[in-house]
Design a protein around this motif. Sequence first.
Motif, mmCIF file in Angstrom:
data_model
loop_
_atom_site.group_PDB
_atom_site.id
_atom_site.type_symbol
_atom_site.label_atom_id
_atom_site.label_comp_id
_atom_site.label_asym_id
_atom_site.label_seq_id
_atom_site.Cartn_x
_atom_site.Cartn_y
_atom_site.Cartn_z
ATOM 1 N N PHE A 56 0.822 -1.206 0.000
ATOM 2 C CA PHE A 56 0.000 0.000 0.000
ATOM 3 C C PHE A 56 0.863 1.266 0.000
ATOM 4 C CE2 PHE A 56 -3.279 2.542 2.632
ATOM 5 C CZ PHE A 56 -3.957 2.958 1.486
ATOM 6 N N ASN A 57 2.053 1.166 0.577
ATOM 7 C CA ASN A 57 2.887 2.337 0.827
ATOM 8 C C ASN A 57 3.241 3.151 -0.413
ATOM 9 O OD1 ASN A 57 3.723 3.634 3.186
ATOM 10 N ND2 ASN A 57 5.856 3.026 2.882
ATOM 11 N N PRO A 58 3.621 2.543 -1.549
ATOM 12 C CA PRO A 58 3.975 3.360 -2.714
ATOM 13 C C PRO A 58 2.869 4.323 -3.145
ATOM 14 C CG PRO A 58 4.725 1.116 -3.038
ATOM 15 C CD PRO A 58 3.888 1.107 -1.783
ATOM 16 N N ALA A 59 1.605 3.884 -3.063
ATOM 17 C CA ALA A 59 0.497 4.760 -3.444
ATOM 18 C C ALA A 59 0.370 5.921 -2.468
ATOM 19 C CB ALA A 59 -0.808 3.964 -3.507
ATOM 20 N N ARG A 60 0.569 5.650 -1.171
ATOM 21 C CA ARG A 60 0.509 6.725 -0.175
ATOM 22 C C ARG A 60 1.638 7.722 -0.391
ATOM 23 N NH1 ARG A 60 0.021 4.438 5.791
ATOM 24 N NH2 ARG A 60 2.073 3.574 5.306
ATOM 25 N N LEU A 61 2.831 7.212 -0.635
ATOM 26 C CA LEU A 61 3.985 8.087 -0.831
ATOM 27 C C LEU A 61 3.821 8.961 -2.066
ATOM 28 C CD1 LEU A 61 6.832 5.533 -0.022
ATOM 29 C CD2 LEU A 61 5.998 7.379 1.449
ATOM 30 N N THR A 62 3.308 8.376 -3.129
ATOM 31 C CA THR A 62 3.079 9.144 -4.356
ATOM 32 C C THR A 62 2.068 10.251 -4.113
ATOM 33 O OG1 THR A 62 3.592 7.242 -5.765
ATOM 34 C CG2 THR A 62 2.282 9.007 -6.746
ATOM 35 N N PHE A 63 1.008 9.942 -3.385
ATOM 36 C CA PHE A 63 -0.009 10.944 -3.089
ATOM 37 C C PHE A 63 0.589 12.101 -2.299
ATOM 38 C CE2 PHE A 63 -3.359 12.926 -0.677
ATOM 39 C CZ PHE A 63 -4.450 12.949 -1.537
ATOM 40 N N VAL A 64 1.319 11.794 -1.242
ATOM 41 C CA VAL A 64 1.913 12.841 -0.406
ATOM 42 C C VAL A 64 2.916 13.655 -1.213
ATOM 43 C CG1 VAL A 64 3.341 13.306 1.614
ATOM 44 C CG2 VAL A 64 1.576 11.540 1.722
ATOM 45 N N ARG A 65 3.786 12.985 -1.941
ATOM 46 C CA ARG A 65 4.810 13.684 -2.728
ATOM 47 C C ARG A 65 4.180 14.651 -3.727
ATOM 48 N NH1 ARG A 65 7.243 10.168 -7.246
ATOM 49 N NH2 ARG A 65 5.221 10.834 -8.091
ATOM 50 N N ASP A 66 3.190 14.183 -4.468
ATOM 51 C CA ASP A 66 2.598 15.024 -5.511
ATOM 52 C C ASP A 66 1.825 16.207 -4.932
ATOM 53 O OD1 ASP A 66 3.715 13.273 -7.277
ATOM 54 O OD2 ASP A 66 1.837 12.288 -7.856
ATOM 55 N N ARG A 67 1.072 15.974 -3.843
ATOM 56 C CA ARG A 67 0.323 17.084 -3.234
ATOM 57 C C ARG A 67 1.270 18.099 -2.613
ATOM 58 N NH1 ARG A 67 -2.958 13.473 -5.566
ATOM 59 N NH2 ARG A 67 -5.148 14.116 -5.474
ATOM 60 N N ALA A 68 2.317 17.622 -1.958
ATOM 61 C CA ALA A 68 3.271 18.535 -1.335
ATOM 62 C C ALA A 68 4.039 19.324 -2.388
ATOM 63 C CB ALA A 68 4.234 17.758 -0.444
ATOM 64 N N ALA A 69 4.412 18.658 -3.483
ATOM 65 C CA ALA A 69 5.132 19.353 -4.547
ATOM 66 C C ALA A 69 4.281 20.476 -5.131
ATOM 67 C CB ALA A 69 5.530 18.360 -5.641
#
Length: 267
Positions: A56-69
Motif C-alpha cells: 500500500f505504501n507506494p500509493a501513499r507516498l506518491t499521493f503525499v509527494r505530488d500534493r506537497a510538490a
Amino acid sequence: MVASNDTLSTRKPPAAGETDERAAGPSIDPADVARFSAQAAEWWDARGPFAPLHKFNPARLTFVRDRAAKRFGRNARTRAPFVGLTLLDVGCGGGLIAEPMRRMGFDVTAVDASSENIGTARAHAGQQGLDIAYRAATVEQLEAEGAGPFNVVLTMEVIEHVADPEAFVRSCSRLVKPGGMMIVATLNRTLKSLALGKFAAEYVLRWVPAGTHDWRQFLKPDEIRAMLSQEPVAVSGPYGLTYDPFTDRWSESDDAGVNYMMVATRD
C-alpha cells in the motif's frame, strides 16, 4: 500504552532498539496501542503481518509527494525536492512513511503512542543512516509543549484507532504552519468497507491480523470535514485509493468507498 509511575519505576530497562519513553494523552486507545506494540519488531518484514502495508505504501507516498510538490512549488522529480521543509508523521509505527519522507528532503519528526514502535523505527533509521527525530508521544503532548508548527502533518491510517477522533484531528491541524498542509488517510464507514476493509482483509485474505480494525470506528469523509470545520483550514477530498488484484498494486482513484485521503490546507 500509558503506564503508572509505579509501573515505570519497576519496569526493566529497555532492550537494544527499544525506548524508555512513554506517550500520554486522551487520544490513546490502550487496546490498539498494545496490539501494534506486540508486532513492533515486524514492521520492516515485507512478508510479515505488515506485508499489505508495504504494498500500500507506494500509493501513499506518491499521493503525499505530488500534493506537497504542488503546494510548495517543488519539482517532485528531483532527488530531494523538499529540502528546507518540516514534516510531522503522527502515528508513525515503524517508520514506513517517515523514512522515505526524510529521503525526499523533509526534516522529519515522527511520533507514536507505542514506545515499542518507536524503538523499532529508531533502530531501523539508524541502520539506514537517516536522521529522523523519533519520539514516543501523542499529538496532544506536542501541542501542549508548543512543538512545531510544521509545513506538512501526516496522520496515515491512525484516526480510526484513537479514542477521540475529533480532538485528535483538530490537534493535528493546529500543528500545521500557515501555508502548510495536513493529509489524513483512513477507511470509510460503508458497507463496501465492512465487506472488504474488515471481513475480507482480516478473515478471508488475511492481509492484516483479525481484530486490527473496528468498522464502527471508520469515519466518513463528511465527518472528518465537520470535525475540522472550527479550525482555520480548507478541506478537500476524499481522494480514493483502490487495489487492483490483476496488477497487485494500489493507486489513486475516484472510488473512496474503502480507503481514502483528505487534505487540509492552512492559508
